[in-house]
Design a protein around this motif. Structure first.
Motif, PDB file in Angstrom:
ATOM      1  N   PRO A 371       0.655  -1.404  -0.126  1.00  0.00           N
ATOM      2  CA  PRO A 371       0.113  -0.090  -0.061  1.00  0.00           C
ATOM      3  C   PRO A 371       0.981   1.369   0.075  1.00  0.00           C
ATOM      4  O   PRO A 371       0.349   2.346  -0.452  1.00  0.00           O
ATOM      5  CB  PRO A 371      -0.868   0.061   1.312  1.00  0.00           C
ATOM      6  N   GLY A 372       2.115   1.257   0.678  1.00  0.00           N
ATOM      7  CA  GLY A 372       2.792   2.475   0.794  1.00  0.00           C
ATOM      8  C   GLY A 372       3.535   2.603  -0.976  1.00  0.00           C
ATOM      9  O   GLY A 372       3.461   3.947  -1.054  1.00  0.00           O
ATOM     10  N   ALA A 373       3.706   1.828  -1.670  1.00  0.00           N
ATOM     11  CA  ALA A 373       3.941   2.141  -2.916  1.00  0.00           C
ATOM     12  C   ALA A 373       2.887   2.683  -3.771  1.00  0.00           C
ATOM     13  O   ALA A 373       3.202   3.701  -4.553  1.00  0.00           O
ATOM     14  CB  ALA A 373       4.296   0.900  -3.623  1.00  0.00           C
ATOM     15  N   VAL A 374       1.638   2.457  -3.464  1.00  0.00           N
ATOM     16  CA  VAL A 374       0.730   3.241  -4.120  1.00  0.00           C
ATOM     17  C   VAL A 374       0.451   4.395  -3.647  1.00  0.00           C
ATOM     18  O   VAL A 374       0.047   5.332  -4.415  1.00  0.00           O
ATOM     19  CB  VAL A 374      -0.673   2.319  -4.205  1.00  0.00           C
ATOM     20  N   GLU A 375       0.645   4.832  -2.408  1.00  0.00           N
ATOM     21  CA  GLU A 375       0.469   6.028  -1.612  1.00  0.00           C
ATOM     22  C   GLU A 375       1.445   6.855  -2.175  1.00  0.00           C
ATOM     23  O   GLU A 375       1.215   8.119  -2.359  1.00  0.00           O
ATOM     24  CB  GLU A 375       0.572   5.717   0.056  1.00  0.00           C
ATOM     25  N   SER A 376       2.706   6.605  -2.764  1.00  0.00           N
ATOM     26  CA  SER A 376       3.693   7.224  -3.252  1.00  0.00           C
ATOM     27  C   SER A 376       3.708   7.737  -4.573  1.00  0.00           C
ATOM     28  O   SER A 376       4.380   8.461  -5.174  1.00  0.00           O
ATOM     29  CB  SER A 376       4.973   6.734  -2.997  1.00  0.00           C
ATOM     30  N   ILE A 377       2.503   7.313  -5.334  1.00  0.00           N
ATOM     31  CA  ILE A 377       2.199   7.811  -6.717  1.00  0.00           C
ATOM     32  C   ILE A 377       2.090   9.115  -6.796  1.00  0.00           C
ATOM     33  O   ILE A 377       1.171   9.826  -6.189  1.00  0.00           O
ATOM     34  CB  ILE A 377       1.309   7.116  -7.268  1.00  0.00           C
ATOM     35  N   ASP A 378       2.884   9.936  -7.723  1.00  0.00           N
ATOM     36  CA  ASP A 378       2.661  11.270  -8.010  1.00  0.00           C
ATOM     37  C   ASP A 378       1.196  11.644  -8.467  1.00  0.00           C
ATOM     38  O   ASP A 378       0.748  10.876  -9.129  1.00  0.00           O
ATOM     39  CB  ASP A 378       3.822  11.788  -8.777  1.00  0.00           C
ATOM     40  N   ALA A 379       0.681  12.739  -8.105  1.00  0.00           N
ATOM     41  CA  ALA A 379      -0.571  13.253  -8.657  1.00  0.00           C
ATOM     42  C   ALA A 379      -0.704  13.078 -10.113  1.00  0.00           C
ATOM     43  O   ALA A 379      -1.858  12.896 -10.613  1.00  0.00           O
ATOM     44  CB  ALA A 379      -0.820  14.639  -8.095  1.00  0.00           C
ATOM     45  N   GLN A 380      -0.043  13.328 -10.902  1.00  0.00           N
ATOM     46  CA  GLN A 380       0.214  13.815 -12.303  1.00  0.00           C
ATOM     47  C   GLN A 380       0.698  12.491 -13.083  1.00  0.00           C
ATOM     48  O   GLN A 380       0.750  12.268 -14.399  1.00  0.00           O
ATOM     49  CB  GLN A 380       0.902  14.889 -12.770  1.00  0.00           C
ATOM     50  N   THR A 381       1.037  11.565 -12.270  1.00  0.00           N
ATOM     51  CA  THR A 381       1.541  10.065 -12.900  1.00  0.00           C
ATOM     52  C   THR A 381       0.281   9.287 -13.657  1.00  0.00           C
ATOM     53  O   THR A 381      -0.944   9.209 -12.671  1.00  0.00           O
ATOM     54  CB  THR A 381       2.078   9.087 -11.690  1.00  0.00           C
ATOM     55  N   VAL A 382       0.139   8.926 -14.768  1.00  0.00           N
ATOM     56  CA  VAL A 382      -0.822   8.168 -15.369  1.00  0.00           C
ATOM     57  C   VAL A 382      -0.958   6.909 -14.535  1.00  0.00           C
ATOM     58  O   VAL A 382      -0.271   6.094 -14.356  1.00  0.00           O
ATOM     59  CB  VAL A 382      -0.461   8.006 -16.768  1.00  0.00           C
ATOM     60  N   VAL A 383      -2.214   6.333 -14.455  1.00  0.00           N
ATOM     61  CA  VAL A 383      -2.647   5.130 -13.688  1.00  0.00           C
ATOM     62  C   VAL A 383      -3.035   4.202 -14.703  1.00  0.00           C
ATOM     63  O   VAL A 383      -2.711   3.200 -14.813  1.00  0.00           O
ATOM     64  CB  VAL A 383      -3.637   5.320 -12.484  1.00  0.00           C
ATOM     65  N   CYS A 384      -4.075   4.810 -15.486  1.00  0.00           N
ATOM     66  CA  CYS A 384      -4.920   3.999 -16.394  1.00  0.00           C
ATOM     67  C   CYS A 384      -4.332   4.326 -17.982  1.00  0.00           C
ATOM     68  O   CYS A 384      -4.779   5.578 -18.339  1.00  0.00           O
ATOM     69  CB  CYS A 384      -6.271   4.303 -16.498  1.00  0.00           C
ATOM     70  N   ARG A 385      -3.272   3.491 -18.384  1.00  0.00           N
ATOM     71  CA  ARG A 385      -2.705   4.143 -19.648  1.00  0.00           C
ATOM     72  C   ARG A 385      -3.389   4.025 -20.676  1.00  0.00           C
ATOM     73  O   ARG A 385      -3.172   4.725 -21.831  1.00  0.00           O
ATOM     74  CB  ARG A 385      -1.278   3.358 -19.779  1.00  0.00           C
ATOM     75  N   CYS A 386      -4.567   3.263 -20.773  1.00  0.00           N
ATOM     76  CA  CYS A 386      -5.393   3.025 -21.934  1.00  0.00           C
ATOM     77  C   CYS A 386      -6.153   4.510 -22.088  1.00  0.00           C
ATOM     78  O   CYS A 386      -6.492   4.841 -23.178  1.00  0.00           O
ATOM     79  CB  CYS A 386      -6.514   1.905 -21.733  1.00  0.00           C
ATOM     80  N   GLU A 387      -6.758   4.908 -20.896  1.00  0.00           N
ATOM     81  CA  GLU A 387      -7.519   6.154 -20.990  1.00  0.00           C
ATOM     82  C   GLU A 387      -6.858   7.469 -20.744  1.00  0.00           C
ATOM     83  O   GLU A 387      -7.490   8.509 -20.558  1.00  0.00           O
ATOM     84  CB  GLU A 387      -8.906   6.033 -20.026  1.00  0.00           C
ATOM     85  N   ASP A 388      -5.610   7.354 -20.378  1.00  0.00           N
ATOM     86  CA  ASP A 388      -4.651   8.453 -19.896  1.00  0.00           C
ATOM     87  C   ASP A 388      -5.268   9.123 -18.808  1.00  0.00           C
ATOM     88  O   ASP A 388      -5.122  10.389 -18.662  1.00  0.00           O
ATOM     89  CB  ASP A 388      -4.495   9.411 -21.134  1.00  0.00           C
ATOM     90  N   VAL A 389      -5.739   8.227 -17.630  1.00  0.00           N
ATOM     91  CA  VAL A 389      -6.504   8.854 -16.469  1.00  0.00           C
ATOM     92  C   VAL A 389      -5.287   8.939 -15.379  1.00  0.00           C
ATOM     93  O   VAL A 389      -4.409   7.784 -15.351  1.00  0.00           O
ATOM     94  CB  VAL A 389      -7.347   8.102 -15.975  1.00  0.00           C
ATOM     95  N   CYS A 390      -4.914  10.007 -14.889  1.00  0.00           N
ATOM     96  CA  CYS A 390      -3.806  10.098 -13.799  1.00  0.00           C
ATOM     97  C   CYS A 390      -4.154  10.172 -12.330  1.00  0.00           C
ATOM     98  O   CYS A 390      -5.678  10.017 -12.191  1.00  0.00           O
ATOM     99  CB  CYS A 390      -2.908  11.396 -14.039  1.00  0.00           C
ATOM    100  N   ARG A 391      -3.515   9.809 -11.332  1.00  0.00           N
ATOM    101  CA  ARG A 391      -4.076   9.974 -10.141  1.00  0.00           C
ATOM    102  C   ARG A 391      -4.872  11.023  -9.724  1.00  0.00           C
ATOM    103  O   ARG A 391      -6.069  10.941  -8.912  1.00  0.00           O
ATOM    104  CB  ARG A 391      -2.787   9.760  -9.004  1.00  0.00           C
ATOM    105  N   ALA A 392      -4.419  12.197 -10.074  1.00  0.00           N
ATOM    106  CA  ALA A 392      -5.358  13.303  -9.763  1.00  0.00           C
ATOM    107  C   ALA A 392      -6.711  13.330 -10.102  1.00  0.00           C
ATOM    108  O   ALA A 392      -7.638  13.722  -9.261  1.00  0.00           O
ATOM    109  CB  ALA A 392      -4.804  14.744 -10.272  1.00  0.00           C
TER     110      ALA A 392
END
Length: 476
Positions: A371-392
């Motif tokens: 869970p800590g690795a997920v917590e550290s994801i930057d706000a502008q980092t893409v999470v869903c690469r298919c639809e270009d959805v970032c953490r923010a």
């Protein structure tokens, strides 16, 4: 064309193939389906025609896969390779698309042995060319003897780290570094599970010896912070993490490399069971969400069985035994095996499965999502690469009231791309749960057809515009 076998098995890896052999030996009419060109799955992937690979790192897997494929041919199991499953109905009718077009099968029972999906916890640069998953790297190495790049950084967590690094060295490549989220103590805690598996102990020791001889640095309790693309290389920035995978301080090292192979464990593949609305449980120690089954693979839906790592990660050896257990249960339930014979065979298979699963479950613990690795994801980092959805985007949806995965999907399009959330779903759910509550409350993406992208030409077949019936004009 619609066929009606006794048992349809989806997935021809260790679990599905062993299930097919066991069920057919008991007298059932079996059809085995896989989207690959031959049986073996990802672990025992078949080589393309004309490829003859050599190298100590891949020979054991190649030999086991060749033996399995030979046994399927010798027993005459009906196999439909190069076929994608795009839909399964509540009556278990299964629709496939293959080289000759559409095929439908209406089995009496359905056994799902579709394995796992690789998980990557996103970071800036994870979508760059030259960055691939550990599972993708194993496909290159096992099927064609190709290395990911001239120089490769291997990163993530779990036993695939060592396997991929050693295989790259076997294939003549260069491993610049191994970046491991786990500590040395995390690995040592799995030692009791190695009892009874001296073959795996020898294999692990050989991998570590290879890394030492090649002078490959191993950075334990570290993770990749970001990757920057340069004209002729990838710049990989790494830093320390805590026991939960949370970033500690700034990045401390930079490595210049040609390629990066990264993976943060595996998630059970539940596409079909979610589509059919079977009951599921969240079991992080087994990989995440899994279909609820009994000890023999029976799901909450009559006639639906689940086997192998898709029912909880336990490794390839255990998957084979679990496939046979599920097949045996199906044979008994369909009336092709009486109770005394069933219970006698079941006891033997259960003992074999428990022995193999002990090690596999320990490795699954090393691959569990941190869970800590997920917590550290930057706000502008893409999470869903298919639809270009970032953490923010995901965080904003939650703040605005989305509290389940299907609400987040509707508000952000996360999980609506070609992968149907297989790549992003686990990480996105952890991000939502961090704000909402338990993962069990957040749920998972609802399964929908088509399960895999299907072209309109494949669906239409030979049907053309001229075949459309045009009604006669109504009289005035």
């Amino acid at each position: 064309m619609t066929l009606a076998p006794d048992l349809l098995i989806l997935g021809a890896g260790p679990a599905g193939s062993r299930a097919a052999l066991r069920a057919q030996a008991c007298g059932l009419a079996v059809v085995l389906v896989d989207e690959n060109a031959d049986a073996g799955g990802q672990v025992w992937r078949a080589r393309p025609p004309g490829f003859e690979l050599r190298g100590p790192g891949m020979n054991p897997d190649a030999a086991a896969g060749d033996a399995l494929r030979a046994e399927l041919r010798a027993q005459g199991v009906v196999c439909r390779f190069d076929h994608k499953v795009w839909n399964v109905g509540t009556d278990l009718r299964t629709d496939l698309v293959g080289p000759q077009g559409l095929v439908s099968l209406a089995p009496r029972a359905l056994l799902v042995a579709t394995g796992t999906t690789e998980r990557v916890v996103p970071f800036p640069g994870w979508t760059l060319p030259g960055v691939i998953g550990l599972a993708g790297a194993t496909i290159l190495l096992k099927s064609q003897g190709m290395v990911p790049g001239e120089r490769t950084v291997v990163a993530g967590n779990g036993p695939l780290l060592l396997a991929v690094a050693a295989a790259i060295l076997d294939a003549g490549g260069q491993v610049q570094a191994v970046i491991d989220l786990a500590s040395r103590w995390d690995w040592l805690r799995t030692a009791p599970a190695l009892v009874g598996r001296p073959d795996l102990v020898r294999q692990g020791l050989r991998w570590q010896s290879q890394l030492r001889r090649a002078r490959v640095p191993v950075h334990r309790r570290h993770a990749i912070r970001r990757i920057d693309a340069r004209a002729d290389a990838l710049e990989v920035h790494i830093g320390a993490v805590d026991a939960l995978g949370r970033a500690q301080g700034e990045a401390t090292r930079m490595l210049s490399t040609s390629a990066v192979a990264i993976g943060n464990g595996l998630s059970p593949s539940t596409d079909v069971t979610r589509l059919l609305r079977a009951e599921h449980d969240y079991r992080p120690e087994l990989g995440g969400w899994i279909a609820r089954t009994d000890a023999d693979g029976r799901s909450s839906l009559p006639g639906l069985y689940v086997a192998g790592d898709g029912a909880g990660i336990a490794g390839a050896a255990a998957a084979g035994w679990h496939g046979e257990l599920a097949a045996l249960a199906c044979v008994h339930d369909l009336g092709a095996l009486d109770a005394p014979a069933y219970w006698a065979a079941r006891g033997q298979l259960q003992a074999q499965w428990r022995k193999a699963a002990r090690f596999g479950r320990a490795m699954a613990g090393l691959m569990a999502l941190k869970p800590g690795a997920v917590e550290s994801i930057d706000a502008q980092t893409v999470v869903c690469r298919c639809e270009d959805v970032c953490r923010a985007d995901i965080d904003a949806a939650v703040r605005e009231g989305a509290c389940t995965m299907n609400q987040v999907k509707a508000w952000t399009r996360c999980g609506m791309g070609p992968c149907q959330g297989r790549t992003c779903g686990d990480v996105a759910a952890q991000l939502v749960a961090a704000q909402v509550g338990r993962r069990e409350d957040v749920g998972y993406f609802r399964g929908r057809a088509p399960l895999r992208p299907v072209s309109l030409s494949a669906m239409a077949g030979d049907y053309t515009y001229a075949d459309i019936p045009i009604p006669k004009a109504a009289p005035l």
